[in-house]
Design a protein around this motif. Structure first.
Motif, PDB file in Angstrom:
ATOM      1  N   ASN A   4      10.945  -0.776  12.931  1.00 49.86           N
ATOM      2  CA  ASN A   4       9.763   0.100  12.915  1.00 49.86           C
ATOM      3  C   ASN A   4      10.054   1.527  12.480  1.00 49.86           C
ATOM      4  OD1 ASN A   4       8.327  -2.072  14.024  1.00 49.86           O
ATOM      5  ND2 ASN A   4       9.082  -1.530  16.066  1.00 49.86           N
ATOM      6  N   VAL A   5      11.211   1.762  11.913  1.00 50.68           N
ATOM      7  CA  VAL A   5      11.564   3.137  11.561  1.00 50.68           C
ATOM      8  C   VAL A   5      11.244   3.419  10.090  1.00 50.68           C
ATOM      9  CG1 VAL A   5      13.461   4.802  11.395  1.00 50.68           C
ATOM     10  CG2 VAL A   5      13.399   3.178  13.297  1.00 50.68           C
ATOM     11  N   THR A   6      10.556   4.532   9.875  1.00 49.72           N
ATOM     12  CA  THR A   6      10.327   5.016   8.501  1.00 49.72           C
ATOM     13  C   THR A   6      10.528   6.532   8.512  1.00 49.72           C
ATOM     14  OG1 THR A   6       7.969   5.278   8.937  1.00 49.72           O
ATOM     15  CG2 THR A   6       8.627   3.241   7.841  1.00 49.72           C
ATOM     16  N   PHE A   7      10.787   7.111   7.366  1.00 46.99           N
ATOM     17  CA  PHE A   7      10.872   8.571   7.314  1.00 46.99           C
ATOM     18  C   PHE A   7      10.115   9.092   6.095  1.00 46.99           C
ATOM     19  CE2 PHE A   7      14.256   8.991   4.104  1.00 46.99           C
ATOM     20  CZ  PHE A   7      14.816   7.724   4.132  1.00 46.99           C
ATOM     21  N   GLU A   8       9.795  10.380   6.183  1.00 45.54           N
ATOM     22  CA  GLU A   8       8.848  11.003   5.253  1.00 45.54           C
ATOM     23  C   GLU A   8       9.229  10.792   3.782  1.00 45.54           C
ATOM     24  OE1 GLU A   8       8.554  15.197   5.865  1.00 45.54           O
ATOM     25  OE2 GLU A   8       6.372  15.172   5.683  1.00 45.54           O
ATOM     26  N   GLN A  24       5.161  21.381  16.427  1.00 49.14           N
ATOM     27  CA  GLN A  24       6.465  20.891  15.964  1.00 49.14           C
ATOM     28  C   GLN A  24       6.603  19.389  16.231  1.00 49.14           C
ATOM     29  OE1 GLN A  24       8.591  21.458  13.795  1.00 49.14           O
ATOM     30  NE2 GLN A  24      10.098  22.882  14.575  1.00 49.14           N
ATOM     31  N   VAL A  25       6.089  18.934  17.377  1.00 47.46           N
ATOM     32  CA  VAL A  25       6.155  17.500  17.690  1.00 47.46           C
ATOM     33  C   VAL A  25       5.358  16.711  16.644  1.00 47.46           C
ATOM     34  CG1 VAL A  25       5.280  15.768  19.317  1.00 47.46           C
ATOM     35  CG2 VAL A  25       6.686  17.642  20.136  1.00 47.46           C
ATOM     36  N   LEU A  84       4.762  17.629  13.542  1.00 45.26           N
ATOM     37  CA  LEU A  84       5.511  17.666  12.272  1.00 45.26           C
ATOM     38  C   LEU A  84       6.682  16.698  12.298  1.00 45.26           C
ATOM     39  CD1 LEU A  84       5.612  21.483  11.449  1.00 45.26           C
ATOM     40  CD2 LEU A  84       4.416  19.715  10.184  1.00 45.26           C
ATOM     41  N   MET A  85       7.400  16.687  13.422  1.00 46.21           N
ATOM     42  CA  MET A  85       8.588  15.833  13.501  1.00 46.21           C
ATOM     43  C   MET A  85       8.208  14.356  13.546  1.00 46.21           C
ATOM     44  SD  MET A  85      11.169  17.711  13.141  1.00 46.21           S
ATOM     45  CE  MET A  85      12.531  16.619  13.482  1.00 46.21           C
ATOM     46  N   THR A  86       7.111  14.030  14.231  1.00 43.68           N
ATOM     47  CA  THR A  86       6.712  12.617  14.281  1.00 43.68           C
ATOM     48  C   THR A  86       6.197  12.150  12.917  1.00 43.68           C
ATOM     49  OG1 THR A  86       4.611  13.326  15.254  1.00 43.68           O
ATOM     50  CG2 THR A  86       6.237  12.409  16.761  1.00 43.68           C
ATOM     51  N   GLU A  87       5.776  13.101  12.071  1.00 43.12           N
ATOM     52  CA  GLU A  87       5.429  12.736  10.694  1.00 43.12           C
ATOM     53  C   GLU A  87       6.699  12.558   9.865  1.00 43.12           C
ATOM     54  OE1 GLU A  87       2.459  12.030   9.291  1.00 43.12           O
ATOM     55  OE2 GLU A  87       1.705  12.148  11.347  1.00 43.12           O
ATOM     56  N   THR A  88       7.729  13.360  10.166  1.00 42.87           N
ATOM     57  CA  THR A  88       8.978  13.302   9.393  1.00 42.87           C
ATOM     58  C   THR A  88       9.709  11.984   9.635  1.00 42.87           C
ATOM     59  OG1 THR A  88       9.163  15.693   9.636  1.00 42.87           O
ATOM     60  CG2 THR A  88      11.140  14.545   8.922  1.00 42.87           C
ATOM     61  N   VAL A  89       9.858  11.617  10.902  1.00 44.49           N
ATOM     62  CA  VAL A  89      10.548  10.357  11.234  1.00 44.49           C
ATOM     63  C   VAL A  89       9.661   9.568  12.191  1.00 44.49           C
ATOM     64  CG1 VAL A  89      12.627   9.319  12.196  1.00 44.49           C
ATOM     65  CG2 VAL A  89      12.787  11.505  11.042  1.00 44.49           C
ATOM     66  N   LYS A  90       9.326   8.343  11.809  1.00 49.05           N
ATOM     67  CA  LYS A  90       8.496   7.503  12.682  1.00 49.05           C
ATOM     68  C   LYS A  90       9.359   6.395  13.256  1.00 49.05           C
ATOM     69  CE  LYS A  90       4.180   8.495  10.424  1.00 49.05           C
ATOM     70  NZ  LYS A  90       3.256   8.155   9.377  1.00 49.05           N
ATOM     71  N   VAL A  91       9.393   6.332  14.594  1.00 49.61           N
ATOM     72  CA  VAL A  91      10.249   5.328  15.237  1.00 49.61           C
ATOM     73  C   VAL A  91       9.450   4.403  16.164  1.00 49.61           C
ATOM     74  CG1 VAL A  91      12.332   6.732  15.138  1.00 49.61           C
ATOM     75  CG2 VAL A  91      10.848   6.915  17.121  1.00 49.61           C
ATOM     76  N   PHE A 151       7.440   5.543  18.591  1.00 49.38           N
ATOM     77  CA  PHE A 151       7.330   6.148  19.923  1.00 49.38           C
ATOM     78  C   PHE A 151       6.552   7.456  19.807  1.00 49.38           C
ATOM     79  CE2 PHE A 151       9.227   7.957  23.901  1.00 49.38           C
ATOM     80  CZ  PHE A 151       8.928   6.903  24.729  1.00 49.38           C
TER      81      PHE A 151
END
Lengths: 71, 216
Positions: free
Chosen positions: B44-48, A33-34, A36-43, A45
Protein backbone atom coordinates in the motif's frame (compact mmCIF):
# COMPACT_ATOMS: atom_id res chain seq x y z
CA UNK A 1 -9.54 53.60 36.36
CA UNK A 2 -6.99 52.45 33.80
CA UNK A 3 -4.48 51.78 36.57
CA UNK A 4 -7.06 49.49 38.21
CA UNK A 5 -7.36 47.40 35.04
CA UNK A 6 -3.70 47.42 34.11
CA UNK A 7 -2.27 45.61 37.06
CA UNK A 8 0.47 43.01 37.05
CA UNK A 9 -1.91 40.05 36.62
CA UNK A 10 -3.50 41.64 33.59
CA UNK A 11 -0.06 41.85 31.98
CA UNK A 12 0.68 38.23 32.98
CA UNK A 13 -2.67 37.21 31.45
CA UNK A 14 -1.73 38.94 28.18
CA UNK A 15 1.63 37.15 28.21
CA UNK A 16 -0.08 33.78 28.76
CA UNK A 17 -2.51 34.46 25.91
CA UNK A 18 0.31 35.61 23.63
CA UNK A 19 2.26 32.39 24.35
CA UNK A 20 -0.85 30.31 23.67
CA UNK A 21 -1.52 32.21 20.42
CA UNK A 22 2.02 31.37 19.27
CA UNK A 23 1.33 27.76 20.22
CA UNK A 24 -1.87 27.82 18.15
CA UNK A 25 0.17 28.86 15.10
CA UNK A 26 2.57 26.01 15.81
CA UNK A 27 -0.32 23.51 16.08
CA UNK A 28 -1.74 24.78 12.75
CA UNK A 29 1.68 24.25 11.15
CA UNK A 30 1.60 20.67 12.48
CA UNK A 31 -1.73 20.03 10.75
CA UNK A 32 -0.50 21.60 7.51
CA UNK A 33 2.78 19.67 7.60
CA UNK A 34 0.99 16.38 8.32
CA UNK A 35 -1.22 16.94 5.26
CA UNK A 36 1.82 17.72 3.10
CA UNK A 37 3.74 14.71 4.34
CA UNK A 38 0.82 12.31 3.94
CA UNK A 39 0.59 13.52 0.33
CA UNK A 40 4.34 12.98 -0.14
CA UNK A 41 4.38 9.39 1.14
CA UNK A 42 1.24 7.27 1.44
CA UNK A 43 1.51 4.19 3.62
CA UNK A 44 -2.16 3.47 4.36
CA UNK A 45 -2.09 5.18 7.77
CA UNK A 46 -2.96 8.71 6.67
CA UNK A 47 -6.35 8.96 8.36
CA UNK A 48 -5.20 8.18 11.95
CA UNK A 49 -2.21 10.53 11.59
CA UNK A 50 -4.46 13.36 10.39
CA UNK A 51 -6.88 12.70 13.26
CA UNK A 52 -3.99 12.96 15.75
CA UNK A 53 -2.95 16.29 14.19
CA UNK A 54 -6.51 17.66 14.40
CA UNK A 55 -6.93 16.48 18.03
CA UNK A 56 -3.67 18.25 18.81
CA UNK A 57 -4.91 21.49 17.21
CA UNK A 58 -8.28 21.30 19.01
CA UNK A 59 -6.40 20.71 22.29
CA UNK A 60 -4.42 23.89 21.69
CA UNK A 61 -7.61 25.85 20.82
CA UNK A 62 -9.35 24.53 23.97
CA UNK A 63 -6.49 25.59 26.24
CA UNK A 64 -6.46 29.04 24.59
CA UNK A 65 -10.21 29.45 25.22
CA UNK A 66 -9.95 28.14 28.81
CA UNK A 67 -7.15 30.65 29.46
CA UNK A 68 -9.18 33.45 27.88
CA UNK A 69 -12.17 32.82 30.15
CA UNK A 70 -10.55 31.75 33.41
CA UNK A 71 -7.72 34.26 33.72
CA UNK B 1 17.39 -13.28 -33.35
CA UNK B 2 16.71 -16.04 -30.83
CA UNK B 3 18.03 -15.59 -27.34
CA UNK B 4 21.10 -17.81 -27.08
CA UNK B 5 21.83 -17.43 -23.40
CA UNK B 6 20.06 -15.90 -20.44
CA UNK B 7 21.61 -15.89 -17.03
CA UNK B 8 19.66 -17.92 -14.45
CA UNK B 9 21.19 -15.80 -11.73
CA UNK B 10 19.78 -12.67 -13.33
CA UNK B 11 16.33 -14.27 -13.56
CA UNK B 12 16.46 -15.26 -9.87
CA UNK B 13 17.40 -11.75 -8.77
CA UNK B 14 14.59 -10.25 -10.81
CA UNK B 15 12.06 -12.76 -9.47
CA UNK B 16 13.24 -12.18 -5.93
CA UNK B 17 13.17 -8.39 -6.15
CA UNK B 18 10.01 -7.89 -8.14
CA UNK B 19 7.74 -10.85 -7.40
CA UNK B 20 4.19 -10.49 -8.58
CA UNK B 21 0.81 -11.39 -7.13
CA UNK B 22 0.48 -13.58 -4.04
CA UNK B 23 4.13 -14.67 -4.10
CA UNK B 24 5.34 -11.54 -2.35
CA UNK B 25 2.96 -11.99 0.60
CA UNK B 26 5.05 -14.97 1.69
CA UNK B 27 8.43 -13.32 1.27
CA UNK B 28 10.54 -12.68 4.35
CA UNK B 29 10.35 -9.03 5.36
CA UNK B 30 6.97 -8.44 3.71
CA UNK B 31 4.51 -6.87 6.14
CA UNK B 32 1.19 -5.04 6.05
CA UNK B 33 1.94 -3.06 9.20
CA UNK B 34 1.88 0.66 8.25
CA UNK B 35 4.14 1.36 11.23
CA UNK B 36 6.65 -1.31 10.23
CA UNK B 37 10.28 -0.27 9.89
CA UNK B 38 11.24 -2.81 7.23
CA UNK B 39 8.93 -3.87 4.44
CA UNK B 40 10.01 -5.84 1.40
CA UNK B 41 7.74 -5.22 -1.62
CA UNK B 42 5.07 -3.24 0.30
CA UNK B 43 1.49 -3.35 -0.98
CA UNK B 44 0.00 0.00 0.00
CA UNK B 45 2.95 2.36 -0.20
CA UNK B 46 3.18 5.07 -2.85
CA UNK B 47 5.11 8.33 -2.98
CA UNK B 48 4.55 11.65 -4.68
CA UNK B 49 7.22 11.45 -7.40
CA UNK B 50 6.74 7.76 -8.17
CA UNK B 51 6.71 7.06 -11.90
CA UNK B 52 4.11 4.88 -13.55
CA UNK B 53 5.29 1.29 -13.43
CA UNK B 54 7.99 2.03 -10.87
CA UNK B 55 7.92 -0.68 -8.21
CA UNK B 56 8.87 -0.15 -4.59
CA UNK B 57 11.25 -2.88 -3.49
CA UNK B 58 12.01 -1.74 0.05
CA UNK B 59 10.27 0.64 2.40
CA UNK B 60 12.27 1.53 5.49
CA UNK B 61 12.14 3.60 8.65
CA UNK B 62 14.44 3.84 11.60
CA UNK B 63 14.21 0.87 13.95
CA UNK B 64 11.35 1.40 16.48
CA UNK B 65 13.83 1.10 19.36
CA UNK B 66 15.19 4.57 18.47
CA UNK B 67 11.90 5.95 19.83
CA UNK B 68 12.66 4.75 23.33
CA UNK B 69 14.55 7.89 24.55
CA UNK B 70 11.83 10.37 23.57
CA UNK B 71 9.04 8.11 24.88
CA UNK B 72 10.85 7.75 28.24
CA UNK B 73 11.44 11.52 28.40
CA UNK B 74 7.80 12.24 27.53
CA UNK B 75 6.59 9.96 30.35
CA UNK B 76 9.00 11.63 32.76
CA UNK B 77 7.91 15.14 31.70
CA UNK B 78 4.24 14.13 31.91
CA UNK B 79 4.60 13.10 35.53
CA UNK B 80 6.99 15.92 36.44
CA UNK B 81 4.27 18.20 37.93
CA UNK B 82 3.09 15.34 40.17
CA UNK B 83 6.67 14.51 41.17
CA UNK B 84 7.47 18.17 41.90
CA UNK B 85 4.32 18.72 43.95
CA UNK B 86 6.43 19.12 47.11
CA UNK B 87 8.40 21.89 45.43
CA UNK B 88 5.75 24.55 44.78
CA UNK B 89 7.56 26.47 42.05
CA UNK B 90 4.40 28.24 40.93
CA UNK B 91 3.04 29.10 44.39
CA UNK B 92 3.56 32.81 43.79
CA UNK B 93 0.83 32.67 41.09
CA UNK B 94 -2.93 32.82 41.83
CA UNK B 95 -4.73 29.44 41.54
CA UNK B 96 -6.21 30.09 38.07
CA UNK B 97 -2.80 31.10 36.69
CA UNK B 98 -1.27 27.97 38.22
CA UNK B 99 -3.92 25.86 36.49
CA UNK B 100 -3.22 27.43 33.08
CA UNK B 101 0.54 27.13 33.66
CA UNK B 102 0.03 23.38 34.19
CA UNK B 103 -1.99 23.14 30.97
CA UNK B 104 0.75 25.01 29.08
CA UNK B 105 3.29 22.54 30.47
CA UNK B 106 1.25 19.61 29.13
CA UNK B 107 0.92 21.37 25.76
CA UNK B 108 4.71 21.69 25.58
CA UNK B 109 5.11 17.99 26.44
CA UNK B 110 2.53 17.16 23.75
CA UNK B 111 4.43 19.30 21.22
CA UNK B 112 7.64 17.44 21.97
CA UNK B 113 5.95 14.03 21.74
CA UNK B 114 4.03 14.83 18.55
CA UNK B 115 7.08 16.24 16.79
CA UNK B 116 9.24 13.27 17.79
CA UNK B 117 6.59 10.77 16.68
CA UNK B 118 6.01 12.54 13.36
CA UNK B 119 9.75 12.79 12.74
CA UNK B 120 10.04 9.00 13.12
CA UNK B 121 6.90 8.24 11.11
CA UNK B 122 7.69 10.48 8.14
CA UNK B 123 11.45 9.91 8.03
CA UNK B 124 11.37 7.13 5.45
CA UNK B 125 13.72 5.51 2.98
CA UNK B 126 12.40 4.01 -0.23
CA UNK B 127 14.23 1.75 -2.62
CA UNK B 128 12.50 1.23 -5.96
CA UNK B 129 13.61 -0.70 -9.01
CA UNK B 130 14.76 2.64 -10.51
CA UNK B 131 16.11 4.77 -7.63
CA UNK B 132 16.57 5.28 -3.92
CA UNK B 133 14.65 8.03 -2.14
CA UNK B 134 15.46 9.49 1.26
CA UNK B 135 12.62 11.51 2.79
CA UNK B 136 13.94 13.48 5.76
CA UNK B 137 11.45 15.11 8.08
CA UNK B 138 14.01 17.20 9.93
CA UNK B 139 11.50 19.21 11.93
CA UNK B 140 8.04 20.66 11.49
CA UNK B 141 9.31 23.49 9.31
CA UNK B 142 11.96 21.66 7.34
CA UNK B 143 11.78 18.54 5.19
CA UNK B 144 14.22 17.32 2.61
CA UNK B 145 13.83 14.73 -0.14
CA UNK B 146 17.00 13.31 -1.70
CA UNK B 147 17.00 10.75 -4.48
CA UNK B 148 19.52 8.94 -6.63
CA UNK B 149 19.03 6.77 -9.70
CA UNK B 150 20.10 3.17 -9.23
CA UNK B 151 22.58 3.47 -12.13
CA UNK B 152 24.26 6.42 -10.36
CA UNK B 153 25.07 4.27 -7.34
CA UNK B 154 28.71 3.34 -7.14
CA UNK B 155 28.92 1.45 -3.89
CA UNK B 156 26.97 0.63 -0.77
CA UNK B 157 28.18 -0.33 2.63
CA UNK B 158 26.63 -0.67 6.05
CA UNK B 159 27.77 -0.11 9.60
CA UNK B 160 26.42 -1.63 12.81
CA UNK B 161 28.05 -0.38 15.98
CA UNK B 162 27.04 -0.30 19.63
CA UNK B 163 25.27 -2.65 22.01
CA UNK B 164 21.66 -1.83 21.10
CA UNK B 165 22.37 -1.89 17.36
CA UNK B 166 24.05 -5.27 17.61
CA UNK B 167 21.29 -6.78 19.76
CA UNK B 168 18.44 -5.49 17.61
CA UNK B 169 20.33 -5.76 14.30
CA UNK B 170 19.97 -2.23 12.98
CA UNK B 171 22.47 0.22 11.57
CA UNK B 172 23.33 2.71 8.88
CA UNK B 173 23.48 1.98 5.16
CA UNK B 174 25.63 4.41 3.18
CA UNK B 175 24.96 4.63 -0.54
CA UNK B 176 27.71 6.32 -2.50
CA UNK B 177 26.62 7.99 -5.69
CA UNK B 178 28.59 9.02 -8.75
CA UNK B 179 29.87 12.52 -9.41
CA UNK B 180 28.72 15.46 -7.36
CA UNK B 181 25.43 13.84 -6.37
CA UNK B 182 24.87 13.72 -2.63
CA UNK B 183 25.52 10.40 -0.89
CA UNK B 184 22.44 8.87 0.64
CA UNK B 185 22.49 7.54 4.17
CA UNK B 186 19.79 5.30 5.60
CA UNK B 187 20.11 5.83 9.33
CA UNK B 188 19.37 3.13 11.93
CA UNK B 189 17.43 0.87 9.57
CA UNK B 190 16.66 -2.76 10.49
CA UNK B 191 18.66 -5.52 8.72
CA UNK B 192 21.27 -3.18 7.18
CA UNK B 193 23.13 -6.09 5.55
CA UNK B 194 20.00 -7.20 3.75
CA UNK B 195 19.21 -3.60 2.67
CA UNK B 196 22.73 -3.21 1.32
CA UNK B 197 22.45 -6.54 -0.53
CA UNK B 198 19.13 -5.55 -2.15
CA UNK B 199 20.55 -2.21 -3.34
CA UNK B 200 23.64 -3.95 -4.72
CA UNK B 201 21.50 -6.51 -6.57
CA UNK B 202 19.32 -3.78 -8.03
CA UNK B 203 22.45 -2.00 -9.19
CA UNK B 204 23.75 -5.15 -10.84
CA UNK B 205 20.39 -5.72 -12.46
CA UNK B 206 20.36 -2.15 -13.76
CA UNK B 207 23.85 -2.64 -15.22
CA UNK B 208 22.68 -5.84 -16.88
CA UNK B 209 19.67 -3.99 -18.32
CA UNK B 210 21.99 -1.30 -19.65
CA UNK B 211 24.18 -3.88 -21.34
CA UNK B 212 21.17 -5.59 -22.86
CA UNK B 213 19.67 -2.25 -23.90
CA UNK B 214 16.52 -2.69 -21.78
CA UNK B 215 16.88 0.60 -19.89
CA UNK B 216 13.61 2.44 -19.28
Amino acid sequence: MILDIINIWFIVKLLFLFALAIYLIFASVVVRQVYLMTETVKVGFEFPVRIIAWVYLFGAISVFLIALFTL
Amino acid sequence: MPEVYTSNKDKNIKQELTPSGEVRHHLPGHTHNPLGAYCFRPDNVTFETQDQGEKIVLFLRQHPIVNLPWIALTILLFFAPAILINFPLLSFLPANFQFIAHLIWYLLVAAYAVESALAWFFNVYIVTDERVVDVDFINLLHREITEAKIDNIQDTHHAVGGVLRTIFNFGDVIIQTAGTAQNIEFEAVPNPASVSRVVQELRLEEEQEKIEGRVR
